[in-house]
Design a protein around this motif. Structure first.
Motif, PDB file in Angstrom:
ATOM      1  N   SER A   1       0.822  -1.205   0.000  1.00  0.00           N
ATOM      2  CA  SER A   1       0.000   0.000   0.000  1.00  0.00           C
ATOM      3  C   SER A   1       0.859   1.259   0.000  1.00  0.00           C
ATOM      4  O   SER A   1       1.924   1.315   0.615  1.00  0.00           O
ATOM      5  CB  SER A   1      -0.910   0.011   1.227  1.00  0.00           C
ATOM      6  OG  SER A   1      -1.697   1.173   1.258  1.00  0.00           O
ATOM      7  N   LEU A   2       0.374   2.284  -0.687  1.00  0.00           N
ATOM      8  CA  LEU A   2       1.080   3.556  -0.760  1.00  0.00           C
ATOM      9  C   LEU A   2       0.786   4.407   0.463  1.00  0.00           C
ATOM     10  O   LEU A   2      -0.290   4.306   1.061  1.00  0.00           O
ATOM     11  CB  LEU A   2       0.651   4.310  -2.017  1.00  0.00           C
ATOM     12  CG  LEU A   2       0.986   3.624  -3.345  1.00  0.00           C
ATOM     13  CD1 LEU A   2       0.266   4.336  -4.486  1.00  0.00           C
ATOM     14  CD2 LEU A   2       2.486   3.614  -3.586  1.00  0.00           C
TER      15      LEU A   2
ATOM     16  N   TYR B   1      -2.854   6.019   1.922  1.00  0.00           N
ATOM     17  CA  TYR B   1      -3.987   5.176   1.563  1.00  0.00           C
ATOM     18  C   TYR B   1      -4.421   4.382   2.790  1.00  0.00           C
ATOM     19  O   TYR B   1      -3.584   4.021   3.633  1.00  0.00           O
ATOM     20  CB  TYR B   1      -3.608   4.213   0.437  1.00  0.00           C
ATOM     21  CG  TYR B   1      -3.457   4.884  -0.901  1.00  0.00           C
ATOM     22  CD1 TYR B   1      -4.354   4.640  -1.932  1.00  0.00           C
ATOM     23  CD2 TYR B   1      -2.419   5.770  -1.157  1.00  0.00           C
ATOM     24  CE1 TYR B   1      -4.228   5.251  -3.174  1.00  0.00           C
ATOM     25  CE2 TYR B   1      -2.282   6.397  -2.378  1.00  0.00           C
ATOM     26  CZ  TYR B   1      -3.183   6.136  -3.379  1.00  0.00           C
ATOM     27  OH  TYR B   1      -3.055   6.749  -4.601  1.00  0.00           O
TER      28      TYR B   1
ATOM     29  N   ASN C   1      -5.553   1.157 -11.645  1.00  0.00           N
ATOM     30  CA  ASN C   1      -5.336   2.264 -12.568  1.00  0.00           C
ATOM     31  C   ASN C   1      -5.331   1.724 -14.007  1.00  0.00           C
ATOM     32  O   ASN C   1      -4.471   0.921 -14.352  1.00  0.00           O
ATOM     33  CB  ASN C   1      -4.003   2.955 -12.272  1.00  0.00           C
ATOM     34  CG  ASN C   1      -3.843   4.274 -13.001  1.00  0.00           C
ATOM     35  OD1 ASN C   1      -4.324   4.447 -14.120  1.00  0.00           O
ATOM     36  ND2 ASN C   1      -3.144   5.217 -12.377  1.00  0.00           N
TER      37      ASN C   1
ATOM     38  N   GLY D   1       0.807   2.105 -13.510  1.00  0.00           N
ATOM     39  CA  GLY D   1       1.443   2.973 -12.527  1.00  0.00           C
ATOM     40  C   GLY D   1       0.696   3.000 -11.208  1.00  0.00           C
ATOM     41  O   GLY D   1       0.058   2.030 -10.800  1.00  0.00           O
ATOM     42  N   GLN D   2       0.756   4.154 -10.527  1.00  0.00           N
ATOM     43  CA  GLN D   2       0.212   4.303  -9.181  1.00  0.00           C
ATOM     44  C   GLN D   2      -1.273   3.957  -9.142  1.00  0.00           C
ATOM     45  O   GLN D   2      -2.040   4.365 -10.011  1.00  0.00           O
ATOM     46  CB  GLN D   2       0.425   5.740  -8.720  1.00  0.00           C
ATOM     47  CG  GLN D   2      -0.030   6.003  -7.290  1.00  0.00           C
ATOM     48  CD  GLN D   2       0.262   7.440  -6.875  1.00  0.00           C
ATOM     49  OE1 GLN D   2       1.069   8.112  -7.492  1.00  0.00           O
ATOM     50  NE2 GLN D   2      -0.413   7.905  -5.837  1.00  0.00           N
ATOM     51  N   GLU D   3      -1.683   3.203  -8.121  1.00  0.00           N
ATOM     52  CA  GLU D   3      -3.093   2.839  -8.026  1.00  0.00           C
ATOM     53  C   GLU D   3      -3.944   4.072  -7.748  1.00  0.00           C
ATOM     54  O   GLU D   3      -3.448   5.130  -7.358  1.00  0.00           O
ATOM     55  CB  GLU D   3      -3.308   1.764  -6.957  1.00  0.00           C
ATOM     56  CG  GLU D   3      -3.155   2.223  -5.527  1.00  0.00           C
ATOM     57  CD  GLU D   3      -3.438   1.108  -4.545  1.00  0.00           C
ATOM     58  OE1 GLU D   3      -4.287   1.328  -3.657  1.00  0.00           O
ATOM     59  OE2 GLU D   3      -2.834   0.016  -4.649  1.00  0.00           O
TER      60      GLU D   3
ATOM     61  N   ARG E   1      -6.711   6.785  -6.283  1.00  0.00           N
ATOM     62  CA  ARG E   1      -6.970   7.347  -4.955  1.00  0.00           C
ATOM     63  C   ARG E   1      -8.401   7.055  -4.518  1.00  0.00           C
ATOM     64  O   ARG E   1      -9.346   7.277  -5.280  1.00  0.00           O
ATOM     65  CB  ARG E   1      -6.785   8.866  -4.979  1.00  0.00           C
ATOM     66  CG  ARG E   1      -5.373   9.361  -5.152  1.00  0.00           C
ATOM     67  CD  ARG E   1      -5.369  10.880  -5.039  1.00  0.00           C
ATOM     68  NE  ARG E   1      -4.045  11.442  -5.222  1.00  0.00           N
ATOM     69  CZ  ARG E   1      -3.779  12.742  -5.170  1.00  0.00           C
ATOM     70  NH1 ARG E   1      -4.779  13.604  -4.945  1.00  0.00           N
ATOM     71  NH2 ARG E   1      -2.563  13.186  -5.341  1.00  0.00           N
TER      72      ARG E   1
ATOM     73  N   ASN F   1      -7.003  11.255   0.818  1.00  0.00           N
ATOM     74  CA  ASN F   1      -5.841  10.695   1.515  1.00  0.00           C
ATOM     75  C   ASN F   1      -6.135  10.697   3.000  1.00  0.00           C
ATOM     76  O   ASN F   1      -6.991  11.451   3.490  1.00  0.00           O
ATOM     77  CB  ASN F   1      -4.563  11.478   1.198  1.00  0.00           C
ATOM     78  CG  ASN F   1      -4.640  12.920   1.655  1.00  0.00           C
ATOM     79  OD1 ASN F   1      -4.555  13.204   2.849  1.00  0.00           O
ATOM     80  ND2 ASN F   1      -4.820  13.852   0.706  1.00  0.00           N
TER      81      ASN F   1
ATOM     82  N   PRO G   1      -4.854   9.593  -9.810  1.00  0.00           N
ATOM     83  CA  PRO G   1      -3.975  10.384  -8.950  1.00  0.00           C
ATOM     84  C   PRO G   1      -3.284  11.532  -9.681  1.00  0.00           C
ATOM     85  O   PRO G   1      -2.714  12.417  -9.044  1.00  0.00           O
ATOM     86  CB  PRO G   1      -2.957   9.359  -8.456  1.00  0.00           C
ATOM     87  CG  PRO G   1      -2.913   8.338  -9.546  1.00  0.00           C
ATOM     88  CD  PRO G   1      -4.307   8.271 -10.109  1.00  0.00           C
TER      89      PRO G   1
END
Length: 773
Positions: free
Chosen positions: A278-279, A282, A645, A649-651, A653, A692, A715
């Motif tokens: 997880s980022l 999140y 996504n 790339g980044q999942e 938000r 966030n 994102p």
């Protein structure tokens, strides 16, 4: 009185629980005229209660449920009240069955066949003795003024996470969560590329799920593995004067103090689940305990059982009808019922008209209901075809007449084994050896509609230090059944095992929640069909295993195939009365807004004050309300339904929704400036949004509570077609709003100038249909 229903955990005949001594009334009142004002509940004996529905017309005007209650509370004030009292047989007390959601003065004008109107006409009547109750039941059933009268029967409770007890650390199934890992089609042992682990790569789940059960562990603190997803602001207790007492031990004698069933069921659906990749920013709880099927589901907990002395708690018909109605009306997408009773379905007039009407309310609101088929007690292990427990046996209800509604999903319990002696291989139905045997119920109806899920020796959260049925291995430290007495604590404090169709049902509920997350607008008929078509043995169903084992990954894929690019409308609403702008991806929440039945609704105000829809119309014209006249759905933007996504790339938000209400001091104890000194009569409510956890934590510090995840946002500018989605606050009315950047000037003119920020990127709703990426 007939034998009680049970929560669906295993219970051989020699240990079948005694009939529950207490049941819960669902009132709507506060003083001696409690039923008229909207505050719930008292505790009375179910054996001395009848659920009564008066005929619509008694003279020139329809008789209302409030008038029946008034006649019992204040006898002798009119000839009509004396006649009502004589008809009922001089009861001790009466109360409305469910909370009043429509002003009394309007009810006479509305269609009584509408289940949302019909459910308001049921009255829970309490007598002084069981003899008086039986005499009144016989008399009322012969009286043409009474549309239905039923005894208040008791029912029976029939990506790989890093959470410790999820991992397969042993061949001993007692020591880990074999259920989520075996939730696949045809493999006898856990496989990381099958079932839930594969499904979680596509969807982690953020549906609103109602759990009708015994409550959860909440005192002195919420169970540490349920902290992320239990929503007390949506929850309610139906057995005492305190509507917030959803703790399983509230009002229960410390000895023997049976507790844990509800906590166990809730954990199977949505225990805190840790994502190792997880980022930052999140939602991601610490690694502890087990994994839930639906990672971010919002749990609405409804305590429908009564405390007992010396026997297990049991839910009542009255509490079930009241809780099911409220769950549907405040926006639940899925309801879990891990209990039932061997009585007729809704095709016949029986001892279940209030619950059948509540089911009709749920179906008209587009709510999926999964229910345990029951734990049959038989001699030998042969499947004896019987009637599934109610309400799992409800396959069609007709309220109003001629309108067929989706089915309840009946769920049976399977073991960890796989029967490879037949082709194709099939799950093994749970059977508890002994004389007599306890086993997952069988029926021809199950062949046509049922599905199996893990139900034997299921590890999950448990009420710390408590047992539900220790002698049968259901508890935090259950008795192992050997001499001298031996107990185990293989899973550690706060975790335990149970067996039965009660445990299988929440697995299915969780999978349905994943499906409804992917495509919130998909109706319950299609969801039920997808679930069954994805099961392991749908081509060879039987009365023992139905369509076979639930297959989370295949069910998710079926919905994904129909969901296109996973964009879903963010329905938008505005209430000038409340001064609140509200947004949701959930049609059932939209229904609550346009019907004015939302959970955040000051009960003092009796006028209909619905939210107005905002934005452009989409091709989903009718919110699931059951109304003859469609209510057009509108949205300003489309968001994604899952975290994946599409551009890599980044999942994505999460769009986190928070709420605040001045009047609800129990759930929102922090006082915001706008509330003033008299919070109870203050109409101010607000919904706020963040993408966030830091912004979310700031809202919580200001008194807000997390409601849930309302879809996902890009994102960054991954596509030129997407637009910034902004949030801003109107300080004059303390209200947050969400809108596309193209609306910023218009919103600023309305006062939304404070705290302007970009939440992420979404797609504007410019046409009737789903926009392209």
């Amino acid at each position: 009185m007939e034998s009680v229903m049970e929560m669906k955990h295993r219970s051989p005949a020699h240990n079948v629980m005694a009939a529950a001594a207490l049941a819960i009334c669902a009132l709507s009142t506060s003083d001696s005229a409690m039923a008229r004002t909207g505050t719930p509940w008292i505790t009375e004996s179910a054996e001395r209660q009848l659920i009564v529905e008066w005929q619509r017309d008694t003279g020139d005007l329809p008789l209302l449920a409030e008038e029946v209650v008034e006649a019992v509370e204040r006898p002798g004030e009119s000839d009509e009240s004396l006649e009502i009292l004589r008809t009922l047989g001089d009861p001790a007390f009466a109360a409305l069955l469910v909370d009043r959601t429509i002003p009394v003065e309007r009810v006479r004008e509305l269609d009584r066949t509408d289940p949302e109107i019909r459910i308001l006409q049921f009255v829970l009547v309490t007598y002084r003795t069981e003899t008086e109750t039986a005499r009144a039941l016989e008399s009322l059933r012969r009286n043409p003024r009474i549309r239905s009268v039923d005894p208040n029967l008791l029912l029976r409770y029939a990506i790989s996470p890093t959470d410790p007890i999820y991992a397969n650390v042993s061949s001993d199934q007692r020591r880990y969560q074999w259920g989520p890992q075996a939730n696949n089609a045809l493999v006898p042992v856990p496989a990381p590329d099958r079932g839930l682990q594969a499904a979680w790569d596509k969807v982690r789940g953020n549906a609103y799920v109602a759990v009708l059960d015994n409550g959860v562990q909440i005192d002195p603190a919420l169970h540490p593995d349920l902290t992320q997803n239990v929503r007390t602001q949506f929850s309610r207790n139906y057995f005492s004067a305190d509507p917030n007492a959803i703790d399983e031990m509230a009002g229960v004698p410390q000895s023997p103090g049976f507790a844990g069933h509800g906590t166990h069921v809730a954990g199977i659906i949505a225990a805190n689940t840790t994502n190792p990749v997880s980022l930052p920013g999140y939602p991601n709880p610490p690694s502890a305990g087990g994994a839930g099927v639906c990672w971010f589901c919002s749990l609405m907990v409804f305590r429908v059982t009564a405390p007992q002395s010396g026997s297990l708690p049991a839910p009542s018909m009255a509490n079930t009808a009241a809780a099911l109605t409220r769950a549907a009306q405040i926006g639940a997408q899925v309801v879990n019922i891990s209990f039932g009773r061997a009585i007729s379905d809704c095709s016949f007039d029986g001892d279940n008209q209030a619950v059948c009407t509540a089911l009709a309310v749920a179906f008209n609101r587009g709510v999926a209901v999964s229910a345990a088929v029951g734990n049959a007690i038989t001699v030998g292990s042969t499947c004896i075809t019987s009637v599934l427990d109610f309400p799992a046996n409800v396959q069609t209800v007709s309220f109003p007449p001629g309108t067929a509604n989706p089915n309840v999903i009946p769920v049976g319990a399977a073991t960890r084994q796989l029967d490879t002696s037949v082709s194709p291989s099939r799950p093994v139905r749970w059977i508890e050896s002994g004389l007599p045997n306890t086993q997952s119920n069988c029926s021809q109806d199950f062949t046509n509609s049922g599905i199996m899920a893990p139900g034997a020796v299921i590890a999950s959260t448990f009420y710390s230090g408590r047992n539900w049925n220790a002698g049968l291995g259901c508890g935090d430290s259950p008795f192992l059944g050997v001499e001298p007495p031996t107990y185990d604590d293989l899973l550690g404090t706060g975790y335990g095992r149970c067996t039965g169709t009660s445990m299988a049902t929440p697995f299915v509920t969780g999978v349905v929640a994943l499906m409804r997350t992917i495509e919130p607008r998909r109706n319950t008929t299609l969801v039920s069909s997808d679930l069954r078509q994805a099961a392991s043995n749908v081509a060879n169903p039987s009365d023992e295993i139905g369509a076979g084992m639930v297959n989370a990954n295949a069910a998710v894929d079926r919905v994904l195939d129909s969901a296109g690019n996973r964009l879903t409308p963010l329905f938008a609403f505005n209430s000038n009365t409340w001064g609140d702008r509200f947004y949701t991806v959930v049609p059932q929440m939209g229904s609550a807004a346009v019907k004015d039945t939302m959970a955040l609704r000051n009960p003092i105000f009796k006028a209909i004050l619905p939210y107005a829809t905002v934005g452009n119309i989409i091709l989903y014209y009718d919110y699931p309300t059951g109304d003859a006249t469609p209510i057009n759905a509108k949205a300003q933007v489309w968001v994604f339904s899952t975290h994946v996504n599409p551009f890599g790339g980044q999942e994505l938000r999460p769009l986190l929704r928070y709420s605040y209400a001045c009047y609800d001091t129990a759930n929102y104890p922090v006082t915001r400036a706008i509330c003033g000194t008299n919070r109870v009569e203050n109409i101010h409510i607000d919904h706020a949004y963040a993408s966030n956890t830091a912004d979310g934590d700031a809202l919580v510090a200001g008194g807000y509570r997390l409601d849930g995840i309302e879809g996902y946002l890009l994102p960054n500018e991954a596509s030129k077609r997407s637009n910034p989605l902004l949030r801003a606050r109107n300080p004059a009315i303390d209200d947050w709003a969400v809108f596309p950047d193209t609306e910023q000037a218009a919103m600023a003119a309305l006062g939304y100038t404070d705290g302007v920020s970009i939440l992420g990127y979404a797609y504007r709703n410019l046409s009737l249909t789903q926009p392209p990426l």
